[in-house]
Design a protein around this motif. Sequence first.
Motif, PDB file in Angstrom:
ATOM      1  N   ALA A   1      29.521  17.161 -68.554  1.00 15.72           N
ATOM      2  CA  ALA A   1      30.501  18.162 -69.013  1.00 15.72           C
ATOM      3  C   ALA A   1      31.524  18.358 -67.902  1.00 15.72           C
ATOM      4  N   PRO A   2      32.355  17.357 -67.630  1.00 15.67           N
ATOM      5  CA  PRO A   2      33.156  17.347 -66.398  1.00 15.67           C
ATOM      6  C   PRO A   2      34.252  18.402 -66.326  1.00 15.67           C
ATOM      7  N   LEU A   3      34.657  18.968 -67.450  1.00 17.38           N
ATOM      8  CA  LEU A   3      35.660  20.026 -67.393  1.00 17.38           C
ATOM      9  C   LEU A   3      35.078  21.333 -66.856  1.00 17.38           C
ATOM     10  N   LYS A   4      33.759  21.484 -66.958  1.00 18.82           N
ATOM     11  CA  LYS A   4      33.122  22.745 -66.581  1.00 18.82           C
ATOM     12  C   LYS A   4      33.271  23.030 -65.089  1.00 18.82           C
ATOM     13  N   ILE A   5      33.000  22.040 -64.245  1.00 16.71           N
ATOM     14  CA  ILE A   5      33.084  22.276 -62.806  1.00 16.71           C
ATOM     15  C   ILE A   5      34.515  22.592 -62.386  1.00 16.71           C
ATOM     16  N   VAL A   6      35.483  21.977 -63.054  1.00 19.97           N
ATOM     17  CA  VAL A   6      36.883  22.264 -62.745  1.00 19.97           C
ATOM     18  C   VAL A   6      37.231  23.695 -63.168  1.00 19.97           C
ATOM     19  N   ARG A   7      36.720  24.087 -64.327  1.00 23.28           N
ATOM     20  CA  ARG A   7      36.975  25.447 -64.827  1.00 23.28           C
ATOM     21  C   ARG A   7      36.358  26.501 -63.919  1.00 23.28           C
ATOM     22  N   GLU A   8      35.176  26.207 -63.353  1.00 28.56           N
ATOM     23  CA  GLU A   8      34.439  27.212 -62.592  1.00 28.56           C
ATOM     24  C   GLU A   8      34.743  27.203 -61.103  1.00 28.56           C
ATOM     25  N   THR A   9      35.502  26.211 -60.636  1.00 29.15           N
ATOM     26  CA  THR A   9      35.907  26.161 -59.236  1.00 29.15           C
ATOM     27  C   THR A   9      37.159  27.011 -59.049  1.00 29.15           C
ATOM     28  N   SER A  10      37.299  27.618 -57.885  1.00 31.32           N
ATOM     29  CA  SER A  10      38.414  28.547 -57.655  1.00 31.32           C
ATOM     30  C   SER A  10      39.719  27.795 -57.400  1.00 31.32           C
ATOM     31  N   PHE A  11      40.225  27.195 -58.474  1.00 28.30           N
ATOM     32  CA  PHE A  11      41.531  26.551 -58.463  1.00 28.30           C
ATOM     33  C   PHE A  11      42.570  27.489 -59.073  1.00 28.30           C
ATOM     34  N   THR A  12      43.821  27.307 -58.695  1.00 26.56           N
ATOM     35  CA  THR A  12      44.898  27.952 -59.422  1.00 26.56           C
ATOM     36  C   THR A  12      45.091  27.227 -60.749  1.00 26.56           C
ATOM     37  N   ASP A  13      45.839  27.825 -61.664  1.00 24.20           N
ATOM     38  CA  ASP A  13      46.098  27.173 -62.950  1.00 24.20           C
ATOM     39  C   ASP A  13      46.818  25.839 -62.742  1.00 24.20           C
ATOM     40  N   ALA A  14      47.744  25.807 -61.795  1.00 17.70           N
ATOM     41  CA  ALA A  14      48.485  24.572 -61.533  1.00 17.70           C
ATOM     42  C   ALA A  14      47.571  23.499 -60.954  1.00 17.70           C
ATOM     43  N   GLU A  15      46.683  23.900 -60.044  1.00 19.06           N
ATOM     44  CA  GLU A  15      45.735  22.939 -59.477  1.00 19.06           C
ATOM     45  C   GLU A  15      44.812  22.407 -60.561  1.00 19.06           C
ATOM     46  N   ARG A  16      44.334  23.297 -61.414  1.00 19.53           N
ATOM     47  CA  ARG A  16      43.401  22.890 -62.477  1.00 19.53           C
ATOM     48  C   ARG A  16      44.079  21.903 -63.431  1.00 19.53           C
ATOM     49  N   ALA A  17      45.326  22.152 -63.760  1.00 20.56           N
ATOM     50  CA  ALA A  17      46.057  21.250 -64.649  1.00 20.56           C
ATOM     51  C   ALA A  17      46.225  19.878 -64.011  1.00 20.56           C
ATOM     52  N   SER A  18      46.468  19.843 -62.710  1.00 16.49           N
ATOM     53  CA  SER A  18      46.611  18.574 -62.009  1.00 16.49           C
ATOM     54  C   SER A  18      45.297  17.814 -61.990  1.00 16.49           C
ATOM     55  N   VAL A  19      44.206  18.510 -61.664  1.00 21.57           N
ATOM     56  CA  VAL A  19      42.889  17.867 -61.588  1.00 21.57           C
ATOM     57  C   VAL A  19      42.464  17.337 -62.951  1.00 21.57           C
ATOM     58  N   ASN A  20      42.722  18.086 -63.994  1.00 20.97           N
ATOM     59  CA  ASN A  20      42.242  17.710 -65.332  1.00 20.97           C
ATOM     60  C   ASN A  20      43.065  16.622 -65.997  1.00 20.97           C
ATOM     61  N   GLY A  21      44.148  16.202 -65.397  1.00 23.15           N
ATOM     62  CA  GLY A  21      44.900  15.123 -66.019  1.00 23.15           C
ATOM     63  C   GLY A  21      46.288  14.887 -65.452  1.00 23.15           C
ATOM     64  N   GLY A  22      46.872  15.913 -64.843  1.00 24.50           N
ATOM     65  CA  GLY A  22      48.239  15.757 -64.356  1.00 24.50           C
ATOM     66  C   GLY A  22      48.380  14.667 -63.314  1.00 24.50           C
ATOM     67  N   LEU A  23      47.470  14.630 -62.358  1.00 28.42           N
ATOM     68  CA  LEU A  23      47.522  13.606 -61.323  1.00 28.42           C
ATOM     69  C   LEU A  23      47.265  12.220 -61.908  1.00 28.42           C
ATOM     70  N   ALA A  24      46.241  12.090 -62.748  1.00 28.98           N
ATOM     71  CA  ALA A  24      45.936  10.792 -63.355  1.00 28.98           C
ATOM     72  C   ALA A  24      47.103  10.301 -64.200  1.00 28.98           C
ATOM     73  N   LEU A  25      47.762  11.218 -64.873  1.00 27.85           N
ATOM     74  CA  LEU A  25      48.922  10.861 -65.693  1.00 27.85           C
ATOM     75  C   LEU A  25      49.981  10.176 -64.845  1.00 27.85           C
ATOM     76  N   LYS A  26      50.236  10.724 -63.654  1.00 27.52           N
ATOM     77  CA  LYS A  26      51.230  10.141 -62.753  1.00 27.52           C
ATOM     78  C   LYS A  26      50.718   8.863 -62.098  1.00 27.52           C
ATOM     79  N   LEU A  27      49.476   8.908 -61.645  1.00 23.70           N
ATOM     80  CA  LEU A  27      48.925   7.777 -60.900  1.00 23.70           C
ATOM     81  C   LEU A  27      48.866   6.514 -61.761  1.00 23.70           C
ATOM     82  N   PHE A  28      48.462   6.673 -63.016  1.00 24.22           N
ATOM     83  CA  PHE A  28      48.335   5.528 -63.917  1.00 24.22           C
ATOM     84  C   PHE A  28      49.611   5.263 -64.710  1.00 24.22           C
ATOM     85  N   GLY A  29      50.644   6.047 -64.462  1.00 27.66           N
ATOM     86  CA  GLY A  29      51.926   5.809 -65.113  1.00 27.66           C
ATOM     87  C   GLY A  29      51.872   5.875 -66.611  1.00 27.66           C
ATOM     88  N   LEU A  30      51.176   6.869 -67.143  1.00 28.25           N
ATOM     89  CA  LEU A  30      50.987   6.963 -68.598  1.00 28.25           C
ATOM     90  C   LEU A  30      52.199   7.623 -69.261  1.00 28.25           C
TER      91      LEU A  30
END
Length: 325
Positions: free
Chosen positions: A296-325
């Motif tokens: 359940a990989p979204l759970k640890i991201v949700r429960e870690t003390s990230f900002t909303d912007a950090e959480r969005a990056s971790v959950n897909g924003g960074l991968a979106l850029k890195l893989f050029g999607l």
Amino acid sequence: MIIDCHAHLVPPALLEAIRSQSANFPSVKPIEEGGSLGFCFAGNKPTRPVSKALSDLGARMQWLDANKIERQVVGGWLDMFGYEIPAEEGLRWSRLINRHLAEAAKEQPRFIPLATVPLQDGARAADALKEAHSQGFKGAMIGTQPKGKGGVLDDPSLLPFWEAANSLGSIVFIHPVFESGDDRVHDYGMANAVGRITDTLIAMSRLIYAGHVTRYANVRIVAGIGGAALPYVLGRLRRNYSLDKDKLDDPDAALAAMYYDTIVQDTRALRYLADVVGADRIMMGSDMPFPIGDSAPLKIVRETSFTDAERASVNGGLALKLFGL
């Protein structure tokens, strides 16, 4: 877009191709077991059989839907990479795996495939990587021990691979292998719990000190399992560097240049990783379908003390850029 940056896939068509083309791979002995295949490469210890979960595409789609994951980065299965077999045969083996990963991604566009390369030979690994990029791959998933148990990623014979990856701007996902290199972990389930960590830590530390991470700055290196223990031992790596700066490369610069997944199974560890390397270097991952991963990989991201912007990056924003999607 929610993206799982770390998963594994063995397309069913690949297993059928291996069965029908076994004569093309004299150093690969397929072992029928429970309706699936294990492998013996060049007379070495047989692998585990390919688990149903690695090949069950229907169940995979259901899992992605249930976890609200839109795309999944899939490498092959490390047991199958066959780094022990002769180099030219290894190149053909990698091409076979890559062909079926590419076809699986074409049939199911939610998959983002990472190629495999024959790391037993640097020049052929470079050729395989170039071919993979020409076919639409963004990079490769590689094992920590090329040429079999005890191999090292900073081996001078692998320089053609690193040079090709640098010129192509490849993503290179570094992943532990089944044989961690230490027989003490083969009890108590420690091969998964501890062996994967020590294997990755040693492989990555060698790359860091050898200067590969900073020298090949266009390579987007992903250090799996949250970077193993790298963030925790950074002080010792730094101290060792300070004692021999003429021969070693800077571990702080290297850690700042790499990328990491979230597979640490503890919110405190994930937050610490973010504090050391920056949340903008971390991508959510599952290691699907292996039980030691995060189901359940979204759970640890949700429960870690990230900002909303950090959480969005971790959950897909960074991968979106890195893989050029």
